[in-house]
Design a protein around this motif. Structure first.
Motif, PDB file in Angstrom:
ATOM      1  N   SER A 131      -2.457  15.707  -3.227  1.00  0.00           N
ATOM      2  CA  SER A 131      -2.990  14.334  -3.276  1.00  0.00           C
ATOM      3  C   SER A 131      -4.014  14.114  -2.160  1.00  0.00           C
ATOM      4  CB  SER A 131      -1.865  13.317  -3.182  1.00  0.00           C
ATOM      5  OG  SER A 131      -1.207  13.402  -1.941  1.00  0.00           O
ATOM      6  N   THR A 132      -3.745  14.690  -0.986  1.00  0.00           N
ATOM      7  CA  THR A 132      -4.710  14.556   0.113  1.00  0.00           C
ATOM      8  C   THR A 132      -6.000  15.271  -0.251  1.00  0.00           C
ATOM      9  OG1 THR A 132      -2.889  14.512   1.689  1.00  0.00           O
ATOM     10  CG2 THR A 132      -5.038  14.988   2.567  1.00  0.00           C
ATOM     11  N   SER A 134      -7.085  15.923  -3.258  1.00  0.00           N
ATOM     12  CA  SER A 134      -7.731  15.167  -4.343  1.00  0.00           C
ATOM     13  C   SER A 134      -8.474  13.954  -3.794  1.00  0.00           C
ATOM     14  CB  SER A 134      -6.708  14.704  -5.362  1.00  0.00           C
ATOM     15  OG  SER A 134      -6.110  15.797  -5.978  1.00  0.00           O
ATOM     16  N   LEU A 135      -7.850  13.305  -2.835  1.00  0.00           N
ATOM     17  CA  LEU A 135      -8.509  12.135  -2.226  1.00  0.00           C
ATOM     18  C   LEU A 135      -9.763  12.556  -1.457  1.00  0.00           C
ATOM     19  CD1 LEU A 135      -5.541   9.972  -0.910  1.00  0.00           C
ATOM     20  CD2 LEU A 135      -7.107   9.418  -2.747  1.00  0.00           C
ATOM     21  N   ASN A 136      -9.665  13.676  -0.772  1.00  0.00           N
ATOM     22  CA  ASN A 136     -10.845  14.167  -0.039  1.00  0.00           C
ATOM     23  C   ASN A 136     -11.973  14.508  -1.008  1.00  0.00           C
ATOM     24  OD1 ASN A 136      -9.704  13.869   2.441  1.00  0.00           O
ATOM     25  ND2 ASN A 136      -8.988  15.996   2.597  1.00  0.00           N
ATOM     26  N   ALA A 138     -12.322  13.344  -4.031  1.00  0.00           N
ATOM     27  CA  ALA A 138     -12.813  12.106  -4.642  1.00  0.00           C
ATOM     28  C   ALA A 138     -13.720  11.358  -3.682  1.00  0.00           C
ATOM     29  CB  ALA A 138     -11.629  11.239  -5.050  1.00  0.00           C
ATOM     30  N   GLU A 139     -13.340  11.372  -2.406  1.00  0.00           N
ATOM     31  CA  GLU A 139     -14.159  10.667  -1.410  1.00  0.00           C
ATOM     32  C   GLU A 139     -15.533  11.304  -1.299  1.00  0.00           C
ATOM     33  OE1 GLU A 139     -14.168  10.033   3.387  1.00  0.00           O
ATOM     34  OE2 GLU A 139     -12.243  10.325   2.401  1.00  0.00           O
TER      35      GLU A 139
END
Length: 166
Positions: A131-132, A134-136, A138-139
């Protein structure tokens, strides 16, 4: 012999017969009774000794029978005690085996629970990292997308190349 018959005196014979009778009476009165009494006493003593010997033999047989009975009872008691000891030993061994199996089963269950817990913790850590990541991604994608469409595509391809799934 003829001389004896010729010299036979009736008076002498008479006095000899009286002396013999007196001697017999005296012997009966003073000697015969004590002799007979001692013989009777001796017979009674022998009878008593035989009776005592018979009683002692009977008593010895009774004692031997009692000893045999007591010995038999002691053997039976010993056999029962040995049987009880064997049964107790077998029960103790069976109880120890059962306890060991129960303890082993508990340890297996605890190990399974620990493995499951570790597995869940590892999965949670992996999910957190995914999730981290994926967030990176996505960011970064959002930043590049906002700036340039072509650059965004290159960035996504580059990031996908960098990500390795374990």
């Amino acid at each position: 012999m003829e001389k004896l018959i010729n010299d036979f005196s009736f008076g002498l014979f008479f006095w000899q017969a009286i002396i013999l009778l007196i001697l017999i009476v005296l012997l009966v009165k003073f000697a015969w009774k004590p002799i007979m009494q001692s013989i009777t006493d001796r017979e009674e003593g022998i009878k008593d000794a035989l009776l005592s010997a018979e009683n002692a033999r009977n008593e010895m047989q009774n004692l031997q029978a009692d000893n045999q009975r007591i010995l038999q009872e002691a053997r039976l008691e010993r056999d029962n005690m040995l049987k009880d000891a064997r049964e107790m030993k077998e029960k103790m061994v069976a109880d120890a085996k059962t306890e060991a199996q129960v303890q082993g089963q508990k340890m297996i269950e605890q190990a399974k629970a620990a493995i499951e817990s570790e597995k869940n913790a590892a999965m949670a850590e992996l999910k957190l990292q995914v999730s981290t990541l994926s967030l990176n991604i996505a960011e970064k994608l959002l930043k590049d997308e906002l700036s340039n469409k072509e650059a965004q595509t290159k960035l996504v391809e580059k990031m996908l190349g960098e990500v390795k799934i374990n």
